[in-house]
Each structure stands twice: as structure tokens, then as C-alpha cells.
Design an enzyme around this catalytic site. Structure first.
Site, PDB file in Angstrom:
ATOM      1  N   ARG A  82      48.554  50.677  51.776  1.00  0.00           N
ATOM      2  CA  ARG A  82      49.447  51.433  52.655  1.00  0.00           C
ATOM      3  C   ARG A  82      49.458  52.933  52.363  1.00  0.00           C
ATOM      4  O   ARG A  82      49.386  53.336  51.204  1.00  0.00           O
ATOM      5  CB  ARG A  82      50.877  50.892  52.518  1.00  0.00           C
ATOM      6  CG  ARG A  82      51.035  49.515  53.140  1.00  0.00           C
ATOM      7  CD  ARG A  82      52.308  48.797  52.699  1.00  0.00           C
ATOM      8  NE  ARG A  82      52.416  47.512  53.380  1.00  0.00           N
ATOM      9  CZ  ARG A  82      51.779  46.409  53.008  1.00  0.00           C
ATOM     10  NH1 ARG A  82      50.977  46.423  51.953  1.00  0.00           N
ATOM     11  NH2 ARG A  82      51.915  45.278  53.684  1.00  0.00           N
ATOM     12  N   HIS A 107      45.444  49.649  55.616  1.00  0.00           N
ATOM     13  CA  HIS A 107      44.033  49.219  55.606  1.00  0.00           C
ATOM     14  C   HIS A 107      43.148  49.977  56.604  1.00  0.00           C
ATOM     15  O   HIS A 107      42.309  49.371  57.273  1.00  0.00           O
ATOM     16  CB  HIS A 107      43.944  47.721  55.871  1.00  0.00           C
ATOM     17  CG  HIS A 107      44.464  46.861  54.754  1.00  0.00           C
ATOM     18  ND1 HIS A 107      44.427  47.260  53.429  1.00  0.00           N
ATOM     19  CD2 HIS A 107      45.034  45.619  54.752  1.00  0.00           C
ATOM     20  CE1 HIS A 107      44.946  46.295  52.673  1.00  0.00           C
ATOM     21  NE2 HIS A 107      45.315  45.306  53.449  1.00  0.00           N
ATOM     22  N   HIS A 176      38.969  41.996  51.041  1.00  0.00           N
ATOM     23  CA  HIS A 176      40.246  41.308  51.283  1.00  0.00           C
ATOM     24  C   HIS A 176      40.070  39.792  51.408  1.00  0.00           C
ATOM     25  O   HIS A 176      40.697  39.160  52.253  1.00  0.00           O
ATOM     26  CB  HIS A 176      40.899  41.879  52.547  1.00  0.00           C
ATOM     27  CG  HIS A 176      42.390  41.848  52.526  1.00  0.00           C
ATOM     28  ND1 HIS A 176      43.107  40.678  52.426  1.00  0.00           N
ATOM     29  CD2 HIS A 176      43.318  42.842  52.595  1.00  0.00           C
ATOM     30  CE1 HIS A 176      44.410  40.951  52.445  1.00  0.00           C
ATOM     31  NE2 HIS A 176      44.562  42.261  52.548  1.00  0.00           N
ATOM     32  N   SER A 177      39.226  39.204  50.566  1.00  0.00           N
ATOM     33  CA  SER A 177      39.054  37.742  50.608  1.00  0.00           C
ATOM     34  C   SER A 177      40.308  37.034  50.109  1.00  0.00           C
ATOM     35  O   SER A 177      40.935  37.460  49.134  1.00  0.00           O
ATOM     36  CB  SER A 177      37.864  37.326  49.743  1.00  0.00           C
ATOM     37  OG  SER A 177      36.663  37.696  50.357  1.00  0.00           O
ATOM     38  N   TYR A 178      40.641  35.940  50.799  1.00  0.00           N
ATOM     39  CA  TYR A 178      41.738  35.056  50.386  1.00  0.00           C
ATOM     40  C   TYR A 178      41.102  33.817  49.764  1.00  0.00           C
ATOM     41  O   TYR A 178      40.300  33.134  50.410  1.00  0.00           O
ATOM     42  CB  TYR A 178      42.546  34.591  51.593  1.00  0.00           C
ATOM     43  CG  TYR A 178      43.391  35.633  52.283  1.00  0.00           C
ATOM     44  CD1 TYR A 178      44.785  35.540  52.261  1.00  0.00           C
ATOM     45  CD2 TYR A 178      42.823  36.676  53.005  1.00  0.00           C
ATOM     46  CE1 TYR A 178      45.582  36.463  52.929  1.00  0.00           C
ATOM     47  CE2 TYR A 178      43.604  37.609  53.673  1.00  0.00           C
ATOM     48  CZ  TYR A 178      44.993  37.491  53.634  1.00  0.00           C
ATOM     49  OH  TYR A 178      45.770  38.400  54.306  1.00  0.00           O
ATOM     50  N   ASP A 243      52.939  40.878  46.133  1.00  0.00           N
ATOM     51  CA  ASP A 243      52.157  41.789  46.966  1.00  0.00           C
ATOM     52  C   ASP A 243      52.265  43.154  46.284  1.00  0.00           C
ATOM     53  O   ASP A 243      52.854  44.091  46.813  1.00  0.00           O
ATOM     54  CB  ASP A 243      52.691  41.827  48.395  1.00  0.00           C
ATOM     55  CG  ASP A 243      51.710  42.488  49.369  1.00  0.00           C
ATOM     56  OD1 ASP A 243      50.649  42.961  48.902  1.00  0.00           O
ATOM     57  OD2 ASP A 243      52.000  42.545  50.575  1.00  0.00           O
ATOM     58  N   GLN A 279      45.521  44.786  43.606  1.00  0.00           N
ATOM     59  CA  GLN A 279      46.641  44.274  44.388  1.00  0.00           C
ATOM     60  C   GLN A 279      46.566  42.754  44.336  1.00  0.00           C
ATOM     61  O   GLN A 279      45.600  42.142  44.808  1.00  0.00           O
ATOM     62  CB  GLN A 279      46.541  44.753  45.845  1.00  0.00           C
ATOM     63  CG  GLN A 279      47.759  44.405  46.698  1.00  0.00           C
ATOM     64  CD  GLN A 279      48.869  45.445  46.606  1.00  0.00           C
ATOM     65  OE1 GLN A 279      48.727  46.454  45.910  1.00  0.00           O
ATOM     66  NE2 GLN A 279      49.959  45.223  47.298  1.00  0.00           N
ATOM     67  N   GLU A 307      42.714  42.305  45.183  1.00  0.00           N
ATOM     68  CA  GLU A 307      42.039  43.446  45.815  1.00  0.00           C
ATOM     69  C   GLU A 307      41.949  44.597  44.806  1.00  0.00           C
ATOM     70  O   GLU A 307      42.921  45.300  44.575  1.00  0.00           O
ATOM     71  CB  GLU A 307      42.827  43.888  47.049  1.00  0.00           C
ATOM     72  CG  GLU A 307      43.066  42.795  48.068  1.00  0.00           C
ATOM     73  CD  GLU A 307      44.276  43.084  48.939  1.00  0.00           C
ATOM     74  OE1 GLU A 307      44.259  44.114  49.658  1.00  0.00           O
ATOM     75  OE2 GLU A 307      45.249  42.314  48.898  1.00  0.00           O
TER      76      GLU A 307
END
Length: 322
Positions: A82, A107, A176-178, A243, A279, A307
């Protein structure tokens, strides 16, 4: 010895171009990456019984990635995370960005690096993607040439980011892989054991912008220096999830950052980085509405992200360099 193969993944609407998929294969991992957003669409890894599962959230086809979705597997930029109120100054000049996550910019903006087609080049053990972000794209100053390289060596997937700017501009790239080490589509990540090598973290305000404090993790819910089982930990500390940016040691050399272990399958993910932060995000905004691979749905806490990055809102915070 690994292999790299390429295939068509889909066509962008209105003649926008062909999206290709690159499969990186070693004896331990299979990784699929597409040229739309440099997006990792699958990582297949065996459990202790030798059964392979895909451990990242995502979609089976291009349409899935073109819909509104939470950056599954993508490279985000120019600036990950952000930027407070979508404004910043460079060399005394103020720049204004789209507020795509009110009241902040997130992002890279409305059409960040995750929503563009990159130019691929196949390497012997991976793939390199490149693009030129024009001056003023999403409100950012200067032209930016960017290269993102994925290489696979045994069980290690390396992501290398490089950027060259025509003038001073903030840049902060990440993937940004989950992940869900039980296999994507598993209902939650509560049985994952998490370790993050960080003595401090950044507390945030209600809009998830760092307050400016660099707080010790000692004696708080953010002390993950020894392994914690995630579900029990969230319960014990009455947390909705993580987060947050964890502050890593300020070495430019690659250093250990985090480990996540899934005891039931025996799968372990370790993260190493040259970046000053990571992150840790536990999929708090996932709500089960998206239909993923193999008919999976992705409810809250069904995936986690690590991240690696520069600190959030660094361009507006004293003592942090982008």
C-alpha cells in the site's frame, strides 16, 4: 536435469495477444508460469508418500485470471503493497495514484504489473519475462524497464527481479502466490506450522498502513521466531489473521526469512530473500466466492502469502528506502 516447455494458455480478448504457459520441471517440483502478470499458476510437489499435489491457489484457465481476483500467483508492481492516500513525492514533485483499495493505492494501481502481458524468453532452466512500463503508467514517474526471471534447480524455485528507470521512481516488486501445503482446495491453513525470522514488525492503522513504529515482536502475537501452529496461534491471540510486514535483517545477501511446515503431508516451504521485509498474509479477504482449479473454492484462511518486499508505504515513511 530439469526441462522447460511452452504452450498456449489462452487468447486475450479483443486481439490483446496470446498468453503462453511455461512448465519448469525438475525431479522434485513442477512449476507452471504464464506470461500474463508473470503468474505462477501451479506448483506441484510430492508429499512424504510420494503423492503429488498442487500447492498454490489459482485457476485452470485464462478467464479465471482476467476476472477480479486477489493477485493469485502474480508479480505485483510498480510498487507492491500500500501507498498511503495514493500520493508520494519524488524530488519535490507530488504524484497521485488511483485509490484502488480505498483510501490507499495497492499493488501498483488499477492496471498494475499483474494485469499486463509480458514478453517471455526461454532459458535452459527457466523463463525470463520482460516489459517496459511507460512514463506515467498508473501515475508513476519515468519509464521503467523490468525483467523477472524464474529458474528451477531441484527443489528450489528462484525469482529474480531487475528494473532500470529513466528517472527516480519508487519500485517494489514481489510475487503474490497463495500457498496451501496440504494442496490447493484444502479448506484452511490452520494445521500449518509457521516460523518467521524477524525480531521486529510494523504495526498498522485500520487501513493497513504502517504507523511509523518498528515494534519488537517479543511477547506479542507477532513473535514467530519459533514455530507456531497457525490455527491455535490465531485463536490464542484472538487474531483475524496476519497481513503485516515483518522486518528482516538488513543484509543485501540472500538470507533465511521464513519456513512453513505441514506435518501431515511432510511438505516444507522455506523462503530466502535479499529484501528487508516480508508481508505475511493469511488470506483474510478470501471469501469462498471464486471457483478455482479442480472445482476448488477458496474461503478465508485457505491460503497464505509470504511476499518478500521493501516495507509498505516506504516512499512516505522516514528511514525506509525504496
Amino acid at each position: 536435469m530439469g526441462s522447460v516447455t511452452r504452450a498456449v494458455f489462452g487468447e486475450l480478448p479483443s486481439g490483446g495477444g496470446t498468453v503462453e504457459k511455461f512448465r519448469l520441471q525438475s525431479d522434485l517440483l513442477r512449476v507452471d508460469i504464464i506470461s500474463w502478470g508473470c503468474t505462477i499458476t501451479a506448483i506441484e510437489v510430492k508429499d512424504r508418500q510420494g503423492r503429488a499435489s498442487d500447492v498454490v491457489l489459482g485457476f485452470a484457465d485464462l478467464e479465471g485470471y482476467l476476472q477480479k481476483q486477489p493477485y493469485f500467483g502474480a508479480v505485483v508492481g510498480r510498487v507492491a503493497n500500500r501507498i498511503a492516500k495514493g500520493t508520494f513525492k519524488v524530488d519535490g514533485k507530488e504524484y497521485c495514484l488511483a485509490l484502488n483499495k480505498e483510501p490507499n493505492s495497492l499493488h501498483g494501481g488499477v492496471r498494475g504489473f499483474d494485469k499486463v502481458l509480458w514478453t517471455p524468453r526461454v532459458l535452459s532452466n527457466g523463463v525470463q519475462f520482460s516489459r517496459v512500463s511507460p512514463d506515467g503508467e498508473e501515475g508513476y514517474p519515468g519509464e521503467l524497464k523490468v525483467w523477472v526471471t524464474y529458474t528451477l534447480d531441484g527443489g528450489e524455485l528462484v525469482v529474480n527481479y531487475r528494473a532500470q528507470a529513466s528517472q527516480a521512481t519508487p519500485v517494489n516488486l514481489t510475487n503474490h502466490s497463495y500457498f496451501n501445503l496440504a494442496g490447493q482446495g484444502s479448506p484452511n491453513i490452520y494445521d500449518h506450522e509457521v516460523t518467521i525470522e524477524a525480531d521486529t514488525y510494523l504495526p498498522v492503522d485500520e487501513t493497513l498502513i504502517p504507523t511509523g513504529e518498528v515494534a519488537p515482536v517479543q511477547g506479542t502475537a507477532f513473535d514467530l521466531r519459533k514455530p507456531v501452529e497457525l490455527g491455535k496461534h490465531l485463536q490464542d491471540f484472538h487474531l483475524n489473521g496476519f497481513d503485516h510486514n515483518f522486518c528482516l535483517k538488513g543484509s543485501k545477501e540472500k538470507h533465511f526469512c521464513a519456513r512453513v511446515r505441514h506435518a501431515a503431508s511432510g511438505r516444507v516451504l522455506e523462503v530466502y530473500t535479499t529484501q528487508p521485509g516480508v508481508q505475511f498474509y493469511t488470506g483474510n479477504f478470501l471469501d469462498g466466492t471464486l471457483k478455482g482449479k479442480s472445482g476448488a473454492v477458496y474461503p478465508k484462511h485457505s491460503g497464505f502469502c509470504l511476499e518478500t518486499q521493501n516495507w509498505p508505504d516506504a516512499v512516505n515513511q522516514a528511514g525506509t528506502d525504496l
